[in-house]
Enzyme design. Structure first.
Site, PDB file in Angstrom:
ATOM      1  N   HIS A   1      51.365 -13.388  31.758  1.00 55.69           N
ATOM      2  CA  HIS A   1      51.500 -13.313  30.304  1.00 55.69           C
ATOM      3  C   HIS A   1      51.632 -14.667  29.628  1.00 55.69           C
ATOM      4  CE1 HIS A   1      55.724 -13.944  31.284  1.00 55.69           C
ATOM      5  NE2 HIS A   1      55.917 -14.255  30.021  1.00 55.69           N
TER       6      HIS A   1
HETATM    7  C1  UD1 Z   1      58.183 -13.894  25.100  1.00 50.63           C
HETATM    8  C2  UD1 Z   1      58.947 -15.125  25.582  1.00 50.63           C
HETATM    9  C3  UD1 Z   1      58.695 -15.342  27.069  1.00 50.63           C
HETATM   10  C4  UD1 Z   1      58.958 -14.088  27.869  1.00 50.63           C
HETATM   11  C5  UD1 Z   1      58.114 -12.964  27.286  1.00 50.63           C
HETATM   12  C6  UD1 Z   1      58.276 -11.663  28.017  1.00 50.63           C
HETATM   13  C7  UD1 Z   1      59.159 -16.893  23.881  1.00 50.63           C
HETATM   14  C8  UD1 Z   1      58.716 -18.254  23.503  1.00 50.63           C
HETATM   15  N1  UD1 Z   1      58.485 -16.317  24.915  1.00 50.63           N
HETATM   16  O1  UD1 Z   1      56.828 -14.197  25.209  1.00 50.63           O
HETATM   17  O2  UD1 Z   1      59.550 -16.370  27.521  1.00 50.63           O
HETATM   18  O3  UD1 Z   1      58.627 -14.320  29.211  1.00 50.63           O
HETATM   19  O4  UD1 Z   1      58.503 -12.787  25.922  1.00 50.63           O
HETATM   20  O5  UD1 Z   1      57.291 -10.758  27.554  1.00 50.63           O
HETATM   21  O6  UD1 Z   1      60.068 -16.358  23.285  1.00 50.63           O
HETATM   22  N2  UD1 Z   1      53.447  -8.241  21.123  1.00 50.63           N
HETATM   23  C9  UD1 Z   1      53.222  -6.916  21.005  1.00 50.63           C
HETATM   24  N3  UD1 Z   1      54.289  -6.074  21.012  1.00 50.63           N
HETATM   25  C10 UD1 Z   1      55.562  -6.518  21.110  1.00 50.63           C
HETATM   26  C11 UD1 Z   1      55.783  -7.894  21.197  1.00 50.63           C
HETATM   27  C12 UD1 Z   1      54.721  -8.746  21.219  1.00 50.63           C
HETATM   28  O7  UD1 Z   1      52.089  -6.468  20.916  1.00 50.63           O
HETATM   29  O8  UD1 Z   1      56.500  -5.695  21.106  1.00 50.63           O
HETATM   30  C13 UD1 Z   1      52.304  -9.165  21.156  1.00 50.63           C
HETATM   31  C14 UD1 Z   1      52.005  -9.770  19.812  1.00 50.63           C
HETATM   32  O9  UD1 Z   1      50.644  -9.914  19.694  1.00 50.63           O
HETATM   33  C15 UD1 Z   1      52.642 -11.147  19.921  1.00 50.63           C
HETATM   34  C16 UD1 Z   1      52.467 -11.456  21.403  1.00 50.63           C
HETATM   35  O10 UD1 Z   1      52.591 -10.207  22.063  1.00 50.63           O
HETATM   36  O11 UD1 Z   1      52.049 -12.059  19.083  1.00 50.63           O
HETATM   37  C17 UD1 Z   1      53.458 -12.402  21.965  1.00 50.63           C
HETATM   38  O12 UD1 Z   1      54.798 -11.988  21.697  1.00 50.63           O
HETATM   39  P1  UD1 Z   1      55.942 -13.111  21.534  1.00 50.63           P
HETATM   40  O13 UD1 Z   1      57.233 -12.479  21.221  1.00 50.63           O
HETATM   41  O14 UD1 Z   1      55.461 -14.176  20.614  1.00 50.63           O
HETATM   42  O15 UD1 Z   1      56.062 -13.805  22.929  1.00 50.63           O
HETATM   43  P2  UD1 Z   1      55.737 -13.358  24.440  1.00 50.63           P
HETATM   44  O16 UD1 Z   1      54.474 -13.946  24.864  1.00 50.63           O
HETATM   45  O17 UD1 Z   1      55.913 -11.895  24.654  1.00 50.63           O
END
Ligand code: UD1
Length: 398
Positions: free
Chosen positions: A223
């Site tokens: 991820h």
């Molecule tokens: C975050 C953490 C990472 C952790 C990961 C676990 C940071 C910088 N990163 O990364 O350390 O390992 O979580 O998953 O905080 N999205 C959805 N549904 C959700 C949440 C996110 O579809 O419920 C999608 C969205 O498109 C979003 C992307 O995932 O833009 C990334 O989510 P984000 O919270 O920015 O960070 P993660 O990559 O999940």
């Protein structure tokens, strides 16, 4: 004493669950003067049912008292939005201590807010701000291109109480000038949850659902933006998984970001054809994000795990399952020196080489020091001692 703890993203839920349970146990046994009131805040960094809600059910977490509903955004937007909304929650609840876990954007945003807030307009006066406690402090990858590394460094430097999972964390904090008095080597609350849930995870129907047999498949998770947002790296990693899947079925539960990238990548579409119904030996099988119990069941029954996650490196070490980490570094070195982990980098060739080495290696390792299911108990003991002091002070001033 009032403690406010924060969760935001998927890996936070399993780290906070045992602490909340231990607070309940503490209150049942402790005299009134050591009572801890608890408030749970969910920032909403992760919001999908599969990324958040299902974990509350699996882990028996109480409903959050406060939901900030922050959602996705750039790092700056997500951090700033969390800070704005968290400030209001702090002023409403005025906790004596804020407990933060891990290294996600919610963690650093709340550390910044809590360490600079003033409840009474007199910054620096007694009780004008909460103590900040960081659980999983001191871990360092020494790679500042990783957003989590920035989050870890900033959060640690703003925290008053630093709860550490492994000796490297203590060493890093001391080297950076943290006073010894604030550092507590307590073990790993994520492992508390793993040990507490392992038996229940054994009853998950996921192996049957996917047509898998114990030891007959590799489990992969991917991820990190550094791996999946770079088309070259992503292609290399997918190529490695594809090659591995010719001898061992590969199952990969997809993070929403990885799913999005796959949809954009022709190689991805070719490499990952599965739909989740029956994993086939000759394929990489992509499925949606799993609940905690289903994921633990797959991890415990897999022949080997390939991952770029931090927590999965620790969980596989604890379960004795070989792990290939698809990164150049790790902030959890105890999993390399005492566990089942090995770093492979992100080239196809490197991943295959380390995969083969790990498949042939015999592991006979004990769990790292204090990864014994009692980390949360130790944390709450420290917090309880603070509670006795704070409750005594507030009695004197009333
Ligand atoms: C975050 C953490 C990472 C952790 C990961 C676990 C940071 C910088 N990163 O990364 O350390 O390992 O979580 O998953 O905080 N999205 C959805 N549904 C959700 C949440 C996110 O579809 O419920 C999608 C969205 O498109 C979003 C992307 O995932 O833009 C990334 O989510 P984000 O919270 O920015 O960070 P993660 O990559 O999940």
């Amino acid at each position: 004493m009032k403690i406010l703890s924060v969760v935001g993203a998927r890996p936070n839920f399993m780290k906070i669950a045992p602490i909340i349970r231990a607070v309940g146990e503490h209150n049942r046994a402790a005299p009134d003067r050591e009572r801890i009131d608890h408030v749970l805040v969910h920032t909403g960094q992760h919001y999908d049912r599969k990324m958040s809600g299902v974990f509350f059910e699996d882990l028996g977490l109480p409903d959050p008292d406060v939901c900030l509903g922050v959602g996705s955004g750039s790092h700056a937007v997500q951090t700033a939005e969390t800070m704005k909304r968290f400030e209001e929650a702090l002023l409403n609840h005025k906790p004596d201590c804020v407990v933060l876990v891990g290294d996600v954007n919610s963690t650093v945003a709340c550390a910044l807010t809590a360490s600079k807030i003033s409840y009474n307009g007199l910054p620096g006066s007694a009780g004008s701000r909460p103590l900040v406690a960081h659980v999983e402090a001191g871990l360092r990858s020494f790679d500042r291109d990783m957003p989590e590394e920035i989050n870890r460094i900033v959060t640690d430097h703003l925290s008053d109480l630093l709860f550490v999972t492994e000796q490297s964390g203590v060493d890093n904090l001391l080297r950076e000038g943290t006073g010894e008095g604030g550092i507590f080597f307590v073990g790993n609350t994520m492992i508390d949850t793993l040990l507490a849930c392992r038996e229940r995870a054994g009853s998950s129907p996921i192996l049957d659902t996917l047509g898998l047999s114990p030891g007959g498949f590799a489990l992969a998770t991917l991820h990190r933006p550094a791996n999946v947002d770079s088309p070259e790296k992503f292609r290399e990693i997918l190529g490695a998984l594809d090659e591995i899947s010719r001898s061992l079925a590969v199952v990969i539960p997809l993070h929403p970001r990885t799913l999005g990238r796959l949809r954009e990548t022709p190689e991805g579409r070719l490499a990952i054809l599965g739909g989740g119904q029956g994993a086939r030996r000759d394929r990489v099988n992509a499925i949606g994000p799993l609940s905690y119990l289903d994921f633990v069941c797959l991890m415990a029954n897999s022949r080997i795990v390939l991952t770029d996650s931090g927590g999965v490196q620790e969980e596989t070490t604890c379960l004795g399952v070989p792990c290939v980490t698809v990164r150049e570094n790790t902030e959890r070195p105890v999993t390399l020196t005492e566990g089942t982990n090995a770093l492979a980098g992100t080239s196809r060739e490197g991943i295959i080489r380390v995969f083969k080495r790990q498949m042939n290696k015999k592991f006979d390792c004990a769990a790292p020091r204090l990864w014994d299911g009692k980390a949360a108990e130790r944390i709450v003991k420290v917090l309880g001692e603070k509670a006795a002091h704070i409750n005594h002070q507030s009695k004197l001033s009333s």
